[in-house]
Design an enzyme around this catalytic site. Structure first.
Site, PDB file in Angstrom:
ATOM      1  N   ARG A 153      -0.339   1.350  -3.911  1.00 53.04           N
ATOM      2  CA  ARG A 153      -0.929   2.322  -3.005  1.00 53.04           C
ATOM      3  C   ARG A 153      -2.237   1.727  -2.497  1.00 53.04           C
ATOM      4  O   ARG A 153      -2.921   0.990  -3.215  1.00 53.04           O
ATOM      5  CB  ARG A 153      -1.205   3.647  -3.717  1.00 53.04           C
ATOM      6  CG  ARG A 153       0.037   4.326  -4.281  1.00 53.04           C
ATOM      7  CD  ARG A 153      -0.332   5.599  -5.030  1.00 53.04           C
ATOM      8  NE  ARG A 153       0.847   6.285  -5.563  1.00 53.04           N
ATOM      9  CZ  ARG A 153       1.341   6.073  -6.787  1.00 53.04           C
ATOM     10  NH1 ARG A 153       0.741   5.197  -7.595  1.00 53.04           N
ATOM     11  NH2 ARG A 153       2.411   6.713  -7.194  1.00 53.04           N
ATOM     12  N   LYS A 176      -1.826   6.895 -10.361  1.00 53.49           N
ATOM     13  CA  LYS A 176      -2.089   8.332 -10.468  1.00 53.49           C
ATOM     14  C   LYS A 176      -2.085   8.767 -11.937  1.00 53.49           C
ATOM     15  O   LYS A 176      -1.264   8.304 -12.723  1.00 53.49           O
ATOM     16  CB  LYS A 176      -1.036   9.112  -9.680  1.00 53.49           C
ATOM     17  CG  LYS A 176      -1.154   8.939  -8.162  1.00 53.49           C
ATOM     18  CD  LYS A 176      -0.143   9.805  -7.436  1.00 53.49           C
ATOM     19  CE  LYS A 176      -0.301   9.705  -5.919  1.00 53.49           C
ATOM     20  NZ  LYS A 176       0.677  10.547  -5.203  1.00 53.49           N
ATOM     21  N   HIS A 185       0.482   2.052   4.107  1.00 52.32           N
ATOM     22  CA  HIS A 185       1.602   2.781   3.496  1.00 52.32           C
ATOM     23  C   HIS A 185       2.944   2.253   4.000  1.00 52.32           C
ATOM     24  O   HIS A 185       3.923   2.221   3.251  1.00 52.32           O
ATOM     25  CB  HIS A 185       1.473   4.276   3.808  1.00 52.32           C
ATOM     26  CG  HIS A 185       2.197   5.145   2.827  1.00 52.32           C
ATOM     27  ND1 HIS A 185       1.920   5.138   1.471  1.00 52.32           N
ATOM     28  CD2 HIS A 185       3.204   6.038   2.989  1.00 52.32           C
ATOM     29  CE1 HIS A 185       2.711   5.998   0.853  1.00 52.32           C
ATOM     30  NE2 HIS A 185       3.504   6.548   1.745  1.00 52.32           N
ATOM     31  N   ARG A 192       3.797  -0.690   2.021  1.00 48.04           N
ATOM     32  CA  ARG A 192       4.319  -0.263   0.707  1.00 48.04           C
ATOM     33  C   ARG A 192       5.804   0.064   0.838  1.00 48.04           C
ATOM     34  O   ARG A 192       6.609  -0.295  -0.018  1.00 48.04           O
ATOM     35  CB  ARG A 192       3.513   0.935   0.222  1.00 48.04           C
ATOM     36  CG  ARG A 192       3.986   1.563  -1.097  1.00 48.04           C
ATOM     37  CD  ARG A 192       2.936   2.573  -1.547  1.00 48.04           C
ATOM     38  NE  ARG A 192       3.455   3.611  -2.422  1.00 48.04           N
ATOM     39  CZ  ARG A 192       3.537   3.503  -3.746  1.00 48.04           C
ATOM     40  NH1 ARG A 192       3.171   2.383  -4.330  1.00 48.04           N
ATOM     41  NH2 ARG A 192       3.987   4.502  -4.473  1.00 48.04           N
ATOM     42  N   HIS A 218       6.145   5.523  -9.290  1.00 47.62           N
ATOM     43  CA  HIS A 218       6.677   6.869  -9.112  1.00 47.62           C
ATOM     44  C   HIS A 218       7.044   7.460 -10.468  1.00 47.62           C
ATOM     45  O   HIS A 218       7.764   6.834 -11.241  1.00 47.62           O
ATOM     46  CB  HIS A 218       7.933   6.846  -8.235  1.00 47.62           C
ATOM     47  CG  HIS A 218       7.651   6.568  -6.788  1.00 47.62           C
ATOM     48  ND1 HIS A 218       8.610   6.165  -5.894  1.00 47.62           N
ATOM     49  CD2 HIS A 218       6.496   6.652  -6.074  1.00 47.62           C
ATOM     50  CE1 HIS A 218       8.082   6.001  -4.703  1.00 47.62           C
ATOM     51  NE2 HIS A 218       6.783   6.297  -4.787  1.00 47.62           N
ATOM     52  N   TYR A 274      14.553   5.730  -0.497  1.00 45.67           N
ATOM     53  CA  TYR A 274      14.936   4.392  -0.040  1.00 45.67           C
ATOM     54  C   TYR A 274      16.425   4.114  -0.207  1.00 45.67           C
ATOM     55  O   TYR A 274      16.876   3.005   0.066  1.00 45.67           O
ATOM     56  CB  TYR A 274      14.146   3.330  -0.808  1.00 45.67           C
ATOM     57  CG  TYR A 274      12.665   3.435  -0.604  1.00 45.67           C
ATOM     58  CD1 TYR A 274      12.078   3.006   0.582  1.00 45.67           C
ATOM     59  CD2 TYR A 274      11.846   3.989  -1.578  1.00 45.67           C
ATOM     60  CE1 TYR A 274      10.709   3.125   0.781  1.00 45.67           C
ATOM     61  CE2 TYR A 274      10.478   4.101  -1.393  1.00 45.67           C
ATOM     62  CZ  TYR A 274       9.917   3.668  -0.205  1.00 45.67           C
ATOM     63  OH  TYR A 274       8.577   3.795  -0.011  1.00 45.67           O
TER      64      TYR A 274
END
Length: 313
Positions: free
Chosen positions: A156, A180, A252, A255, A278, A287
């Site tokens: 990210r 995150k 992004h 990415r 994720h 995807y």
């Protein structure tokens, strides 16, 4: 619409106007939505005030059959929720039939994806520009390092610009990235990313202020590191110089390119999930269109029946 239903709708609209100060256009929109609902319910011999959850589910399904997009259906549902909540609050009915209605699911848009050729063009140009001597060379070397790291890892942009300076002292082909929820993950580096990082590290120490910073990409910003907006702007400028549309390129999007290019070349979806950081595989499944295309190509190329269809007797 029956007189009683009309009276209830009018009372609802009056409440919106008097208590919430709703604009005339808003009131007109609610009125049209509820009139359309009443028209549908009349075919089921049900009044607006007495509609059940099943009646409203059927109405939403009818909207879908009529070609209404999920966003338009959601707006109609919002009008119904407020109307029946009003009836319940005013003791005009004993329940709220919208309380357990699910909102129509919005189709998740496919991510913008650059081709391998697009990315290679940007990387090649960034490397060529980084070799040009002059006062802007350090910035161009930094941009090359940022671009190589981003495409090699799929980080990210917030993770990329806030990397700690200690990564310069690490050996090997892996980086530890804090994502995150402060969750750490291991991401591999490409040979060119390692080279670009080493080259950037060599010129970084020449600036005493930068050398003293705890961030890999220091800057005179509130955070102390390169703002992601600055990197995004530099990336778009590079894209234009490479003959691409600025609107089509962002950190992004790179990415997304990282993930799509991996899957297109045979990577496992679970591996890509881990690399992207994720927590839920469903986030990575956006995807799968890349996998679908690859699988279709494999079937068309290798399945015996497909081969027979291509070469009929």
């Amino acid at each position: 619409m029956s007189d009683l239903s009309r009276a209830r709708v009018d009372a609802f609209l009056e409440m919106l106007s008097a208590e919430r100060g709703a604009a005339a256009n808003t009131l007109l929109s609610y009125e049209r939505d509820l009139e359309d609902l009443a028209s549908f319910l009349s075919g089921r011999k049900v009044s607006v005030g007495n509609a059940s959850r099943d009646d409203l589910v059927a109405y939403l399904a009818d909207l879908s059959r009529r070609g209404f997009q999920p966003t338009s259906q959601a707006r109609r549902l919002s009008a119904m929720r407020q109307f029946y909540k009003f009836l319940y609050a005013e003791n005009l009915r004993g329940d709220d039939p919208t309380a357990i209605l699910d909102a129509p699911k919005k189709a998740r848009p496919l991510p913008k994806v650059l081709t391998v050729e697009d990315v290679n063009g940007m990387l090649t140009l960034a490397e060529e520009e980084s070799l040009e001597e002059g006062p802007e060379q350090p910035q161009r070397i930094r941009l090359l390092a940022l671009l190589e790291l981003l495409y090699a890892t799929g980080m990210r942009v917030s993770e990329l610009v806030s990397l700690p300076a200690k990564v310069l002292t690490q050996e090997g082909r892996f980086l530890v990235v804090k994502g995150k929820g402060n969750k750490e993950r291991l991401v591999p580096l490409s040979r060119t990313a390692i080279e670009a990082l080493a080259r950037y590290g060599a010129i970084r120490v020449e600036n005493p202020v930068h050398a003293a910073s705890s961030f890999l990409f220091p800057a005179a910003s509130k955070e102390g590191h390169l703002p992601r907006q600055v990197f995004a702007r530099e990336l778009k400028d590079l894209a234009v110089r490479a003959g691409l549309s600025a609107a089509a390129v962002s950190p992004h999007v790179l990415r997304h390119a990282f993930a799509s290019h991996l899957l297109g070349n045979g990577a496992d979806l679970r591996v890509v999930q881990e690399l992207l950081g994720h927590s839920d595989i469903s986030t990575t499944q956006i995807y799968t269109h890349v996998l679908d295309e690859r699988l279709q190509q494999l079937v068309q190329t290798h399945h015996p029946l497909a081969k027979q269809a291509k070469n009929p007797d």
